[in-house]
Enzyme design. Structure first.
Site: not given
Length: 304
Positions: A75, A47, A186, A89
């Site tokens: 992550y 993203d 997310r 987000d």
């Protein structure tokens, strides 16, 4: 800038440390400009808000991107509890606000622990998932209502490192997530917040690893592109080195290398999955996979 033939640039993978604010396509476009070639692609979208490892393929290496992107990812992320957003987000409009002041660390840890293991996860409607050939986020921006189907993912590990309170009503949780390809971190924030009754979204996301590749070995896209074109090493893996990093290696005899070059089959490797078939000169000839008692070419890499 005039473009040169793709053959003038050696094929390989670029390990790029993507900055925030760029789409994955933006990074590909920058690599094309640096290298002055068109044949560049990426393995696994990040993203715009996210930073970290983005694997690009240049030239013939684009043929292996579909196999490279399917590996597990790691992550580092920050989850904010107490607010939900339209995009799950920080870049989306706030939809709901509910005080998280009553939440203690044990409750937070339990909610996040419930987001581990095999999951049926619904991606955010503002995501790159395609619906009837169009990206979901394009349909949402056009005013369409999009409801995506759940998908099977696996969160192998979720470690909580720190819990802080930026305001009395919000809780921020720093985590590391290791998960299967296709997992939306997310969505983990959204679903944990929903389970706690306060809403949740992601405020930071950084991909630190993808399969065998780590962000510690990555470089800015311009630096990696210049290194590939100039024979450097920063953020660069040549075609054979990249294949060796991802796949088991099958060392070929001269006869086998010649046969694969003509698309013919060779004796089976005896193990499932793709293998990097490398000749005596350490050139990647093909990715091969067994089909019965022989191995066939899945992806070929003819000599330049």
């Amino acid at each position: 800038m005039s473009r040169r033939p793709d053959a003038d640039v050696p094929p390989g993978l670029l390990l790029v440390d993507k900055p925030g604010g760029l789409t994955s396509h933006d990074v590909v476009a920058r690599a094309r400009r640096v290298l002055s070639v068109r044949r560049v692609g990426h393995a696994g979208t990040l993203d715009p808000m996210a930073t970290g490892l983005l694997v690009l393929g240049v030239g013939a290496a684009t043929r292996m991107l579909g196999h490279v992107g399917g590996h597990d990812k790691t992550y580092a992320a920050t989850i904010r509890l107490g607010q939900s957003t339209v995009t799950d987000d920080r870049e989306g409009e706030v939809l709901t606000t509910a005080s998280a002041a009553h939440l203690d660390e044990a409750a937070v840890a339990a909610a996040l622990a419930a987001q581990t293991g095999p999951l049926l996860q619904v991606p955010s409607s503002v995501s790159a998932v395609k619906v009837a050939g169009r990206r979901s986020y394009d349909r949402v921006r056009a005013g369409e209502e999009v409801v995506l189907e759940p998908r099977a993912v696996t969160v192998h590990r979720l470690d909580v490192h720190r819990v802080t309170r930026p305001t009395p009503d919000l809780v921020d949780v720093d985590v590391t997530v290791t998960c299967s390809a296709g997992t939306y971190v997310r969505a983990i924030a959204r679903d944990a917040g929903a389970a706690l009754g306060v809403g949740g979204h992601l405020t930071a996301l950084r991909r630190t690893a993808s399969g065998p590749f780590a962000v510690a070995d990555a470089a800015p896209v311009e630096e990696a592109g210049r290194a590939l074109a100039g024979g450097g090493t920063a953020g660069v893996l040549g075609l054979t080195a990249a294949a060796r990093a991802v796949f088991p290696v099958r060392v070929l005899t001269d006869d086998e290398a010649r046969a694969l070059g003509y698309g013919r089959r060779i004796p089976a490797t005896g193990a499932p999955g793709l293998h990097a078939a490398v000749d005596g000169g350490d050139r990647l000839v093909a990715l091969v996979e067994d089909a019965g008692d022989t191995a066939r070419v899945a992806v070929g890499f003819p000599p330049a």
